[in-house]
Scaffold this active site. Structure first.
Site, PDB file in Angstrom:
ATOM      1  N   ILE A  24       0.814  -1.213   0.000  1.00  0.00           N
ATOM      2  CA  ILE A  24       0.000   0.000   0.000  1.00  0.00           C
ATOM      3  C   ILE A  24       0.855   1.274   0.000  1.00  0.00           C
ATOM      4  O   ILE A  24       0.423   2.314  -0.491  1.00  0.00           O
ATOM      5  CB  ILE A  24      -1.001  -0.013   1.170  1.00  0.00           C
ATOM      6  CG1 ILE A  24      -2.143   0.949   0.854  1.00  0.00           C
ATOM      7  CG2 ILE A  24      -0.342   0.320   2.493  1.00  0.00           C
ATOM      8  CD1 ILE A  24      -3.416   0.623   1.527  1.00  0.00           C
ATOM      9  N   ASN A  47      -3.864   1.931  15.346  1.00  0.00           N
ATOM     10  CA  ASN A  47      -4.453   1.591  16.647  1.00  0.00           C
ATOM     11  C   ASN A  47      -4.932   2.893  17.292  1.00  0.00           C
ATOM     12  O   ASN A  47      -4.690   3.979  16.764  1.00  0.00           O
ATOM     13  CB  ASN A  47      -3.458   0.835  17.535  1.00  0.00           C
ATOM     14  CG  ASN A  47      -2.197   1.615  17.775  1.00  0.00           C
ATOM     15  OD1 ASN A  47      -2.246   2.735  18.275  1.00  0.00           O
ATOM     16  ND2 ASN A  47      -1.061   1.056  17.380  1.00  0.00           N
ATOM     17  N   GLY A  93       3.127  -4.096  11.376  1.00  0.00           N
ATOM     18  CA  GLY A  93       2.314  -4.382  10.197  1.00  0.00           C
ATOM     19  C   GLY A  93       2.278  -3.232   9.197  1.00  0.00           C
ATOM     20  O   GLY A  93       3.277  -2.546   8.959  1.00  0.00           O
ATOM     21  N   VAL A  94       1.090  -3.027   8.653  1.00  0.00           N
ATOM     22  CA  VAL A  94       0.959  -2.001   7.620  1.00  0.00           C
ATOM     23  C   VAL A  94       1.156  -0.601   8.218  1.00  0.00           C
ATOM     24  O   VAL A  94       1.669   0.302   7.554  1.00  0.00           O
ATOM     25  CB  VAL A  94      -0.393  -2.166   6.885  1.00  0.00           C
ATOM     26  CG1 VAL A  94      -1.572  -1.750   7.715  1.00  0.00           C
ATOM     27  CG2 VAL A  94      -0.382  -1.438   5.552  1.00  0.00           C
ATOM     28  N   ASP A  95       0.791  -0.438   9.454  1.00  0.00           N
ATOM     29  CA  ASP A  95       0.985   0.842  10.159  1.00  0.00           C
ATOM     30  C   ASP A  95       2.479   1.203  10.191  1.00  0.00           C
ATOM     31  O   ASP A  95       2.880   2.325   9.831  1.00  0.00           O
ATOM     32  CB  ASP A  95       0.420   0.681  11.587  1.00  0.00           C
ATOM     33  CG  ASP A  95       0.262   1.980  12.351  1.00  0.00           C
ATOM     34  OD1 ASP A  95       0.457   3.055  11.764  1.00  0.00           O
ATOM     35  OD2 ASP A  95      -0.073   1.906  13.561  1.00  0.00           O
ATOM     36  N   SER A 135      -7.655  -5.053  10.022  1.00  0.00           N
ATOM     37  CA  SER A 135      -7.893  -6.010  11.132  1.00  0.00           C
ATOM     38  C   SER A 135      -7.502  -7.458  10.833  1.00  0.00           C
ATOM     39  O   SER A 135      -7.653  -8.311  11.704  1.00  0.00           O
ATOM     40  CB  SER A 135      -9.358  -6.005  11.606  1.00  0.00           C
ATOM     41  OG  SER A 135      -9.636  -4.877  12.404  1.00  0.00           O
ATOM     42  N   GLY A 189      -4.533  -8.752  10.271  1.00  0.00           N
ATOM     43  CA  GLY A 189      -3.188  -9.133  10.704  1.00  0.00           C
ATOM     44  C   GLY A 189      -3.173  -9.338  12.206  1.00  0.00           C
ATOM     45  O   GLY A 189      -3.796 -10.265  12.738  1.00  0.00           O
TER      46      GLY A 189
HETATM   47  N1  AR6 Z   1       0.694  -3.167   2.222  1.00  0.00           N
HETATM   48  C1  AR6 Z   1      -0.532  -3.737   2.230  1.00  0.00           C
HETATM   49  N2  AR6 Z   1      -0.943  -4.572   3.195  1.00  0.00           N
HETATM   50  C2  AR6 Z   1      -0.079  -4.852   4.196  1.00  0.00           C
HETATM   51  C3  AR6 Z   1       1.223  -4.282   4.266  1.00  0.00           C
HETATM   52  C4  AR6 Z   1       1.598  -3.403   3.219  1.00  0.00           C
HETATM   53  N3  AR6 Z   1       2.802  -2.813   3.196  1.00  0.00           N
HETATM   54  N4  AR6 Z   1       1.834  -4.757   5.392  1.00  0.00           N
HETATM   55  C5  AR6 Z   1       0.957  -5.585   5.997  1.00  0.00           C
HETATM   56  N5  AR6 Z   1      -0.184  -5.657   5.280  1.00  0.00           N
HETATM   57  P1  AR6 Z   1      -1.955  -5.376  10.331  1.00  0.00           P
HETATM   58  P2  AR6 Z   1      -4.438  -4.956  11.884  1.00  0.00           P
HETATM   59  C6  AR6 Z   1      -1.422  -6.411   5.549  1.00  0.00           C
HETATM   60  O1  AR6 Z   1      -1.456  -6.338  11.357  1.00  0.00           O
HETATM   61  O2  AR6 Z   1      -4.735  -6.404  11.851  1.00  0.00           O
HETATM   62  C7  AR6 Z   1      -0.381  -2.516  13.978  1.00  0.00           C
HETATM   63  O3  AR6 Z   1       0.647  -2.753  14.885  1.00  0.00           O
HETATM   64  C8  AR6 Z   1      -1.354  -7.605   6.461  1.00  0.00           C
HETATM   65  O4  AR6 Z   1      -0.881  -8.759   5.755  1.00  0.00           O
HETATM   66  O5  AR6 Z   1      -1.018  -4.389   9.779  1.00  0.00           O
HETATM   67  O6  AR6 Z   1      -5.550  -3.987  11.560  1.00  0.00           O
HETATM   68  C9  AR6 Z   1      -1.241  -1.304  14.361  1.00  0.00           C
HETATM   69  O7  AR6 Z   1      -0.488  -0.316  15.019  1.00  0.00           O
HETATM   70  C10 AR6 Z   1      -2.810  -7.752   6.861  1.00  0.00           C
HETATM   71  O8  AR6 Z   1      -3.528  -8.470   5.859  1.00  0.00           O
HETATM   72  O9  AR6 Z   1      -3.239  -4.525  10.904  1.00  0.00           O
HETATM   73  C11 AR6 Z   1      -2.257  -1.921  15.267  1.00  0.00           C
HETATM   74  O10 AR6 Z   1      -1.771  -2.029  16.587  1.00  0.00           O
HETATM   75  C12 AR6 Z   1      -3.323  -6.313   6.868  1.00  0.00           C
HETATM   76  O11 AR6 Z   1      -2.320  -5.537   6.222  1.00  0.00           O
HETATM   77  C13 AR6 Z   1      -2.465  -3.299  14.684  1.00  0.00           C
HETATM   78  O12 AR6 Z   1      -1.281  -3.618  13.990  1.00  0.00           O
HETATM   79  C14 AR6 Z   1      -3.561  -5.751   8.253  1.00  0.00           C
HETATM   80  O13 AR6 Z   1      -2.584  -6.241   9.159  1.00  0.00           O
HETATM   81  C15 AR6 Z   1      -3.604  -3.310  13.692  1.00  0.00           C
HETATM   82  O14 AR6 Z   1      -3.867  -4.638  13.309  1.00  0.00           O
END
Ligand code: AR6
Length: 174
Positions: free
Chosen positions: A13, A26, A34-36, A120, A122
């Site tokens: 993304i 969050n 993760g993506v954040d 949500s 991940g």
């Molecule tokens: N591009 C697109 N999608 C991605 C990328 C990227 N670069 N990196 C990961 N994903 P998550 P959540 C996908 O865990 O479940 C953070 O620590 C990943 O494979 O990022 O909403 C925040 O600060 C998954 O399918 O987000 C919060 O504390 C999706 O993005 C918490 O994680 C979401 O995974 C939020 O958890």
């Protein structure tokens, strides 16, 4: 047509060339994994300075900052539900709200192209297929009544995730 404005793809993304990308953040808006984490690294340190000024962000709500070093002009920070903290119905309601409030923010700032990660699915452990159905339905419901958004990209991080979204889109539209 609503259908043609929803694109499902596999990708990162942070490299999307769109007006706004959505961050799966969050409540603290202080960055995370993760993506954040990827979005904050790519945007540079000014992103957290601005996002902290808008904190906290309640689950299901959305707040917008600039994109700084990202190709996107805006970052819309939303917070999806931690799946196991809610009943399935409440989790679904909060996840749909995260998508729709993000799109409301996109309309507010004039973004015409918007990219979402699979919120949500991940760290927050929302079951992938359920989340995909809710994501697609929430976006389609919003677009049906809002013509200013030209394209919504659902940017999946794996082929499995993209397949769940494609199936959800196909089933929803019969
Ligand atoms: N591009 C697109 N999608 C991605 C990328 C990227 N670069 N990196 C990961 N994903 P998550 P959540 C996908 O865990 O479940 C953070 O620590 C990943 O494979 O990022 O909403 C925040 O600060 C998954 O399918 O987000 C919060 O504390 C999706 O993005 C918490 O994680 C979401 O995974 C939020 O958890």
């Amino acid at each position: 047509m609503t259908k043609q404005r929803i694109k499902i793809m596999v990708g990162d993304i942070t490299t999307q060339n769109v007006d706004a990308i959505v961050n799966a953040a969050n409540n603290s808006l202080a960055g995370g994994g993760g993506v954040d984490g990827a979005i904050h690294r790519a945007a540079g340190p000014n992103l957290v300075k601005e996002s902290l000024l808008l904190a906290p962000c309640q689950t299901g709500e959305a707040k917008t900052t600039k994109g700084y070093a990202l190709p996107a002009v805006w970052v819309i920070h939303t917070v999806g539900p931690i799946y196991h903290r809610h009943s399935p119905d409440k989790a679904a309601e909060l996840l749909a709200a995260a998508y729709q409030n993000s799109l409301r923010e996109a309309v507010r700032v004039g973004a015409k192209t918007v990219a979402f990660p699979a919120i949500s699915t991940g760290v927050y452990a929302y079951p992938r297929e359920e989340a995909a159905k809710i994501a697609v339905q929430a976006v389609a419901d919003f677009l049906r009544h809002e013509t200013s958004i030209e394209e919504v990209r659902l940017v999946c991080f794996s082929e499995d995730s993209a397949e769940s979204h494609r199936a959800a889109l196909k089933n929803m539209l019969g």
